[in-house]
Design a protein around this motif. Structure first.
Motif, PDB file in Angstrom:
ATOM      1  N   ALA A   1       0.606  -1.269   0.042  1.00 57.13           N
ATOM      2  CA  ALA A   1      -0.098  -0.045   0.073  1.00 57.13           C
ATOM      3  C   ALA A   1       0.818   1.219  -0.120  1.00 57.13           C
ATOM      4  CB  ALA A   1      -0.930   0.002   1.226  1.00 57.13           C
ATOM      5  N   GLY A   2       2.149   1.279   0.638  1.00 58.09           N
ATOM      6  CA  GLY A   2       2.993   2.286   0.632  1.00 58.09           C
ATOM      7  C   GLY A   2       3.920   2.243  -0.447  1.00 58.09           C
ATOM      8  N   ASP A   3       5.065   2.906  -0.371  1.00 61.73           N
ATOM      9  CA  ASP A   3       6.156   3.130  -1.246  1.00 61.73           C
ATOM     10  C   ASP A   3       6.958   1.850  -1.623  1.00 61.73           C
ATOM     11  OD1 ASP A   3       8.154   4.093  -3.160  1.00 61.73           O
ATOM     12  OD2 ASP A   3       9.015   5.777  -1.662  1.00 61.73           O
ATOM     13  N   PRO A   4       6.985   1.269  -2.822  1.00 60.94           N
ATOM     14  CA  PRO A   4       7.651   0.292  -2.877  1.00 60.94           C
ATOM     15  C   PRO A   4       9.252   0.259  -2.906  1.00 60.94           C
ATOM     16  CG  PRO A   4       5.851   0.285  -4.803  1.00 60.94           C
ATOM     17  CD  PRO A   4       5.945   1.746  -3.917  1.00 60.94           C
ATOM     18  N   ALA A   5       9.642   1.761  -3.110  1.00 61.91           N
ATOM     19  CA  ALA A   5      11.229   1.773  -2.960  1.00 61.91           C
ATOM     20  C   ALA A   5      11.502   1.646  -1.412  1.00 61.91           C
ATOM     21  CB  ALA A   5      11.483   3.345  -3.460  1.00 61.91           C
ATOM     22  N   ALA A   6      10.688   1.830  -0.459  1.00 63.17           N
ATOM     23  CA  ALA A   6      10.943   1.613   0.885  1.00 63.17           C
ATOM     24  C   ALA A   6      11.150   0.242   0.939  1.00 63.17           C
ATOM     25  CB  ALA A   6       9.908   2.238   1.937  1.00 63.17           C
ATOM     26  N   ILE A   7      10.428  -0.772   0.221  1.00 58.55           N
ATOM     27  CA  ILE A   7      10.867  -2.173   0.768  1.00 58.55           C
ATOM     28  C   ILE A   7      11.956  -2.596   0.042  1.00 58.55           C
ATOM     29  CG2 ILE A   7       9.745  -4.528   0.006  1.00 58.55           C
ATOM     30  CD1 ILE A   7       6.961  -3.639   0.380  1.00 58.55           C
ATOM     31  N   VAL A   8      12.520  -1.905  -1.041  1.00 64.59           N
ATOM     32  CA  VAL A   8      13.858  -2.231  -1.661  1.00 64.59           C
ATOM     33  C   VAL A   8      14.759  -1.651  -0.961  1.00 64.59           C
ATOM     34  CG1 VAL A   8      15.270  -1.610  -3.591  1.00 64.59           C
ATOM     35  CG2 VAL A   8      12.725  -2.018  -4.164  1.00 64.59           C
ATOM     36  N   ALA A   9      14.536  -0.717  -0.042  1.00 67.41           N
ATOM     37  CA  ALA A   9      15.638  -0.010   0.770  1.00 67.41           C
ATOM     38  C   ALA A   9      15.910  -1.132   2.008  1.00 67.41           C
ATOM     39  CB  ALA A   9      15.334   1.192   1.160  1.00 67.41           C
ATOM     40  N   VAL A  10      14.739  -1.637   2.294  1.00 69.42           N
ATOM     41  CA  VAL A  10      14.889  -2.601   3.797  1.00 69.42           C
ATOM     42  C   VAL A  10      15.370  -3.815   3.210  1.00 69.42           C
ATOM     43  CG1 VAL A  10      13.369  -4.014   5.252  1.00 69.42           C
ATOM     44  CG2 VAL A  10      12.606  -1.762   4.759  1.00 69.42           C
ATOM     45  N   ALA A  11      15.236  -4.269   1.833  1.00 70.45           N
ATOM     46  CA  ALA A  11      15.838  -5.560   1.498  1.00 70.45           C
ATOM     47  C   ALA A  11      17.220  -5.261   1.298  1.00 70.45           C
ATOM     48  CB  ALA A  11      15.073  -5.852   0.011  1.00 70.45           C
ATOM     49  N   LEU A  12      17.894  -4.230   0.890  1.00 73.34           N
ATOM     50  CA  LEU A  12      19.117  -4.120   0.474  1.00 73.34           C
ATOM     51  C   LEU A  12      20.044  -3.806   1.877  1.00 73.34           C
ATOM     52  CD1 LEU A  12      19.013  -1.479  -2.379  1.00 73.34           C
ATOM     53  CD2 LEU A  12      19.589  -4.030  -2.548  1.00 73.34           C
ATOM     54  N   LEU A  13      19.146  -3.083   2.847  1.00 77.44           N
ATOM     55  CA  LEU A  13      19.977  -3.056   4.199  1.00 77.44           C
ATOM     56  C   LEU A  13      19.782  -4.588   4.686  1.00 77.44           C
ATOM     57  CD1 LEU A  13      21.378  -1.265   6.080  1.00 77.44           C
ATOM     58  CD2 LEU A  13      19.247  -0.589   6.902  1.00 77.44           C
ATOM     59  N   PHE A  14      18.889  -5.304   4.965  1.00 79.09           N
ATOM     60  CA  PHE A  14      18.838  -6.660   5.355  1.00 79.09           C
ATOM     61  C   PHE A  14      19.729  -7.502   4.896  1.00 79.09           C
ATOM     62  CE2 PHE A  14      16.716 -10.730   5.979  1.00 79.09           C
ATOM     63  CZ  PHE A  14      16.562 -11.046   7.135  1.00 79.09           C
ATOM     64  N   ALA A  15      19.972  -7.621   3.455  1.00 79.76           N
ATOM     65  CA  ALA A  15      21.052  -8.340   2.656  1.00 79.76           C
ATOM     66  C   ALA A  15      22.279  -8.133   3.146  1.00 79.76           C
ATOM     67  CB  ALA A  15      20.638  -8.272   1.323  1.00 79.76           C
ATOM     68  N   ALA A  16      22.495  -6.771   3.658  1.00 82.72           N
ATOM     69  CA  ALA A  16      23.983  -6.518   3.780  1.00 82.72           C
ATOM     70  C   ALA A  16      24.280  -6.795   5.350  1.00 82.72           C
ATOM     71  CB  ALA A  16      23.981  -4.780   3.924  1.00 82.72           C
ATOM     72  N   VAL A  17      22.916  -7.017   6.088  1.00 80.50           N
ATOM     73  CA  VAL A  17      23.164  -7.508   7.706  1.00 80.50           C
ATOM     74  C   VAL A  17      23.446  -8.999   7.506  1.00 80.50           C
ATOM     75  CG1 VAL A  17      21.938  -8.169   9.744  1.00 80.50           C
ATOM     76  CG2 VAL A  17      21.685  -5.825   8.566  1.00 80.50           C
ATOM     77  N   LEU A  18      22.735  -9.861   6.637  1.00 76.46           N
ATOM     78  CA  LEU A  18      22.938 -11.400   6.465  1.00 76.46           C
ATOM     79  C   LEU A  18      24.313 -11.460   5.862  1.00 76.46           C
ATOM     80  CD1 LEU A  18      19.535 -12.687   5.600  1.00 76.46           C
ATOM     81  CD2 LEU A  18      20.508 -12.445   7.483  1.00 76.46           C
TER      82      LEU A  18
END
Length: 257
Positions: free
Chosen positions: A134-151
């Protein structure tokens, strides 16, 4: 660090990943197979929390993507230890490449694999199962990229500290399953027992999924999920520091099993 040496390590790592991509493909396809089985239960859970129009994909798609991203950490572990199995690690260390060149080159490849796998699962899940934030898809991409960096940082730190491949793989799978489950990949944190809910915040998966949930269900944007991104950044810094400390201590001497 010398850019040419670093890029050479990146090219070598990418080539090795492409030649042995079976596990990455499996970790990408398996969550897509499981998603349709999870969606009905997730729809019920979300409806009980007041999201009556939710389809269930808002929980199932990012949940399964996050779970299998944790399981994909074993790809990073194997990429480090197979250098010992093939005898290429001593040659890398004896070359003109510094320890920083070797580790940063492998970190780059590890991050690229983690990020690509997570984004592909999210994209295919969206296309196949009607996942529409429902919100900004770019925000989900940002979360995914940062979470991938954590892993990626977790996988690298574990690979550098573990004395054997068997130990590293066991810890990666155990911690991965525990952190993923605790973070709410299989069911919403609101469905946890009361005593377990505070523990969920100890997992980076909780912060990633909490951010995705806010975007998917509440229409949040990038600015709205700043606290969750900050929490993920703390995990990233801590894990990167562990890897850095091991590099300073020396990175040779591991064994395969």
């Amino acid at each position: 660090m010398r850019p040419r040496r670093y890029l050479a390590i990146v090219r070598l790592g990418a080539l090795l990943q492409l030649r042995d991509a079976g596990l990455v493909v499996l970790m990408t396809l398996t969550p897509l197979v499981l998603m349709p089985f999870m969606i009905p239960a997730c729809k019920t859970m979300l409806a009980s929390e007041g999201y009556l129009t939710a389809t269930g994909a808002e929980q199932a798609v990012p949940g399964m993507a996050t779970l299998f991203s944790f399981l994909s950490v074993q790809v990073i572990v194997q990429s480090f230890f197979r250098e010992h199995t093939w005898g290429t690690w001593p040659r890398l260390r004896a070359s003109a490449a510094t320890a920083a060149d070797v580790v940063l080159g492998k970190v780059t490849v590890a991050y690229a694999v983690q990020g690509a796998q997570l984004l592909v699962v999210l994209a295919l899940g969206s296309a196949l199962f009607g996942y529409r934030p429902a919100g900004d898809p770019a925000a989900i991409v940002a979360v995914a990229l940062l979470f991938a960096a954590v892993l990626a940082a977790f996988g690298v730190a574990l690979s550098l500290w573990a004395r054997s491949e068997g130990t590293a793989l066991s810890v990666a799978n155990l911690v991965g399953m525990l952190a993923a489950g605790l973070g709410g990949t299989l069911c919403t944190v609101a469905s946890f027992p009361e005593w377990a809910r505070p523990l969920a915040k100890l997992s980076p998966a909780y912060w990633a999924l909490d951010a995705v949930r806010a975007v998917s269900l509440d229409g949040a944007g990038l600015a709205d999920i700043a606290p969750q991104l900050g929490a993920l950044a703390v995990f990233l810094v801590a894990l990167a520091a562990l890897a850095m400390i091991r590099c300073l201590m020396g990175i040779d001497g591991r064994k395969t099993e």
